[in-house]
Design an enzyme around this catalytic site. Structure first.
Site, PDB file in Angstrom:
ATOM      1  N   ASN A 151       0.798  -1.219   0.000  1.00  0.00           N
ATOM      2  CA  ASN A 151       0.000   0.000   0.000  1.00  0.00           C
ATOM      3  C   ASN A 151       0.835   1.276   0.000  1.00  0.00           C
ATOM      4  O   ASN A 151       0.366   2.320  -0.403  1.00  0.00           O
ATOM      5  CB  ASN A 151      -0.962   0.013   1.196  1.00  0.00           C
ATOM      6  CG  ASN A 151      -0.301  -0.407   2.488  1.00  0.00           C
ATOM      7  OD1 ASN A 151       0.286  -1.487   2.574  1.00  0.00           O
ATOM      8  ND2 ASN A 151      -0.372   0.434   3.499  1.00  0.00           N
ATOM      9  N   GLN A 179      -4.811  -4.038  -1.983  1.00  0.00           N
ATOM     10  CA  GLN A 179      -4.377  -3.025  -2.956  1.00  0.00           C
ATOM     11  C   GLN A 179      -4.365  -3.570  -4.382  1.00  0.00           C
ATOM     12  O   GLN A 179      -4.242  -2.794  -5.326  1.00  0.00           O
ATOM     13  CB  GLN A 179      -2.970  -2.524  -2.596  1.00  0.00           C
ATOM     14  CG  GLN A 179      -2.904  -1.691  -1.327  1.00  0.00           C
ATOM     15  CD  GLN A 179      -3.532  -0.306  -1.471  1.00  0.00           C
ATOM     16  OE1 GLN A 179      -3.636   0.245  -2.571  1.00  0.00           O
ATOM     17  NE2 GLN A 179      -3.974   0.250  -0.362  1.00  0.00           N
ATOM     18  N   GLY A 200     -13.797  -3.306  -0.207  1.00  0.00           N
ATOM     19  CA  GLY A 200     -14.586  -2.531  -1.176  1.00  0.00           C
ATOM     20  C   GLY A 200     -14.144  -1.097  -1.373  1.00  0.00           C
ATOM     21  O   GLY A 200     -14.155  -0.589  -2.496  1.00  0.00           O
ATOM     22  N   THR A 237     -26.325 -10.268  10.715  1.00  0.00           N
ATOM     23  CA  THR A 237     -27.138  -9.947   9.538  1.00  0.00           C
ATOM     24  C   THR A 237     -26.283  -9.267   8.476  1.00  0.00           C
ATOM     25  O   THR A 237     -25.534  -8.339   8.763  1.00  0.00           O
ATOM     26  CB  THR A 237     -28.314  -9.036   9.955  1.00  0.00           C
ATOM     27  OG1 THR A 237     -29.047  -9.723  10.970  1.00  0.00           O
ATOM     28  CG2 THR A 237     -29.220  -8.723   8.779  1.00  0.00           C
ATOM     29  N   CYS A 327      -2.501   5.130   8.270  1.00  0.00           N
ATOM     30  CA  CYS A 327      -2.523   4.592   9.625  1.00  0.00           C
ATOM     31  C   CYS A 327      -1.354   5.104  10.441  1.00  0.00           C
ATOM     32  O   CYS A 327      -1.426   5.167  11.654  1.00  0.00           O
ATOM     33  CB  CYS A 327      -2.488   3.077   9.588  1.00  0.00           C
ATOM     34  SG  CYS A 327      -3.543   2.408   8.321  1.00  0.00           S
TER      35      CYS A 327
HETATM   36  C1  LIG Z   1      -6.568  -0.575   3.378  1.00  0.00           C
HETATM   37  C2  LIG Z   1      -5.808  -1.808   3.577  1.00  0.00           C
HETATM   38  C3  LIG Z   1      -6.204  -2.755   4.545  1.00  0.00           C
HETATM   39  C4  LIG Z   1      -7.361  -2.514   5.470  1.00  0.00           C
HETATM   40  O1  LIG Z   1      -8.589  -2.539   4.805  1.00  0.00           O
HETATM   41  P1  LIG Z   1      -9.871  -1.873   5.504  1.00  0.00           P
HETATM   42  O2  LIG Z   1     -10.997  -2.256   4.610  1.00  0.00           O
HETATM   43  O3  LIG Z   1      -9.627  -0.410   5.555  1.00  0.00           O
HETATM   44  O4  LIG Z   1     -10.001  -2.481   6.844  1.00  0.00           O
HETATM   45  C5  LIG Z   1      -5.464  -3.915   4.648  1.00  0.00           C
HETATM   46  N1  LIG Z   1      -4.408  -4.148   3.872  1.00  0.00           N
HETATM   47  C6  LIG Z   1      -3.994  -3.270   2.927  1.00  0.00           C
HETATM   48  C7  LIG Z   1      -2.832  -3.603   2.083  1.00  0.00           C
HETATM   49  C8  LIG Z   1      -4.678  -2.066   2.758  1.00  0.00           C
HETATM   50  O5  LIG Z   1      -4.255  -1.200   1.846  1.00  0.00           O
END
Ligand SMILES: *Cc1c(COP(=O)(O)O)cnc(C)c1O
Length: 392
Positions: A151, A179, A200, A237, A327
């Site tokens: 990422n 990614q 998503g 659900t 993050c």
């Molecule tokens: C964004 C991301 C996540 C986390 O996904 P979320 O849907 O935001 O929890 C995990 N791994 C990678 C490589 C990401 O880029």
């Protein structure tokens, strides 16, 4: 001009995703477990979405489990493999030093609970080498988990080769493909992976919804206890509108994959080529080969400045970027990914990630190229360390 260049953090929902979710939120409110027709209508939409996600990955519908996103999918895959491994006395896990925190922090927690974790190093372009995996794998290895694409720096791993090494030793293989999915070709059969995570909101779908692919021969422990949803593995659900919208976004992206890759990588390459401008001491982080780098990823270090200050000034100029990953911004620690690539602390601090997508335009790239160099020069002029660096 406002340029959104932080598509690796999240994306804007596509028209297709919006057109799918809005009427469903309004009208298709049934519980997919109800036996009356309002419930069955929701179930039908859920089934269709599962088939679409499966088709996009070359999987079977029963191999798709819907989750709340990439983080949950990663946690689930790793914890399940750890629990199953421990039952056979296998308490060793292998991953890489450049994983997302959803993977690294899950592994850290398992470490506290008696597992041994090996984090494979990466090359200076961010690649895990097959040799390092071969050397690390043991008879008591319960899982190998290595991300398909990073990422922060966009490096694409040789997943097929790595999975084959794990399988030779009968070790299951998981990949965080958050990614990668909808951005580069992802075929679970061709890659031969046992589990794969996707999310998503990284491909113009809604936030808070994702999926975990689990090969039908791979065991999977339940993530949450409760009702019988998701083959009794993930109770609760289902978020039918969100799931259907994610599936529509995924289908749309996959149908346009070749054209998108071509268009987005052209923007990326123009940005990479132009970004140093006349500036000295600009380093491109990640893979040099464009085919082994995410189409939308640009990550550079401007020596002598703080990434955070650069981001603020860029934001004022309308350019939304990121330093390291979303993050870690807010903390002063440099990115663990850039450090793993071998960058010194000081250099890693001056990093800028611009992540592009299908909605970015050529005019936006021109605007970035016009705005960034003078801002970097201004910051360097104020930087106490730049004078020394510029002479070295
Ligand atoms: C964004 C991301 C996540 C986390 O996904 P979320 O849907 O935001 O929890 C995990 N791994 C990678 C490589 C990401 O880029």
């Amino acid at each position: 001009m406002t340029v959104y260049a932080d598509n690796a953090a999240t994306t804007q929902m596509s028209q297709t995703a919006l057109d799918t979710i809005i009427p469903l939120l309004r009208e298709t409110y049934g519980n997919a477990s109800s036996i009356h027709s309002t419930g069955q209508e929701a179930l039908k939409i859920l089934d269709t979405a599962r088939s679409k996600v499966a088709a996009a990955l070359n999987a079977e519908p029963r191999e798709i489990y819907f989750t709340s996103g990439g983080t949950e999918s990663d946690n689930w895959a790793i914890n399940s493999a750890a629990e199953l491994g421990a039952k056979q006395g296998k308490k060793h896990l292998i991953s890489s030093a450049i994983e997302h925190h959803a993977v690294l922090h899950t592994l850290n927690k398992l470490k506290k609970n008696g597992f041994e974790v090996t984090l494979l190093p990466v090359t200076n372009e961010g690649f895990v080498t097959p040799e390092s995996l071969k050397a690390a794998i043991r008879d008591d290895t319960a899982l190998v988990t290595i991300m398909q694409a990073n990422n922060e720096v966009g490096t694409i791993q040789p997943i097929k080769e790595l999975a084959a090494i794990a399988h030779e030793r009968k070790v299951p293989f998981h990949t965080d493909a958050v990614q990668a999915v909808a951005h580069i070709p992802v075929d679970v059969k061709a890659l031969d992976v046992d589990m794969l995570s996707l999310s998503g909101h990284k491909f113009h779908g809604p936030k808070g919804v994702g999926a975990l692919y689990v090969r039908k021969s791979q065991k999977l422990t339940p993530f949450m206890e409760g009702g019988a949803q998701e083959r009794s593995r993930r109770a609760g659900t289902e978020n039918v509108p969100g799931i259907a919208s994610m599936a529509a976004a995924l289908e749309h992206s996959v149908n346009n994959l070749d054209a998108n890759i071509k268009a987005v990588s052209a923007l990326r390459d123009k940005l990479i080529a132009g970004l140093p401008g006349k500036l000295p001491k600009v380093i491109l982080n990640g893979a040099k080969d464009g085919n082994l780098r995410l189409p939308g990823n640009v990550n550079v270090c401007f020596e002598g400045i703080e990434g955070e200050s650069l981001l603020l000034l860029l934001d004022m100029a309308g350019i939304r970027g990121s330093s390291g990953s979303a993050c870690t911004s807010g903390s002063l620690d440099p990115s663990h990914v850039l450090l793993a690539l071998g960058l010194p602390h000081g250099t890693a601090h001056g990093s800028l990630r611009l992540s592009l997508g299908e909605f970015n335009t050529d005019a936006e790239i021109d605007y970035i190229l016009e705005q960034v160099p003078p801002i970097v020069e201004r910051l360097r002029a104020m930087s106490p360390i730049w004078e020394k660096i510029s002479k070295s």
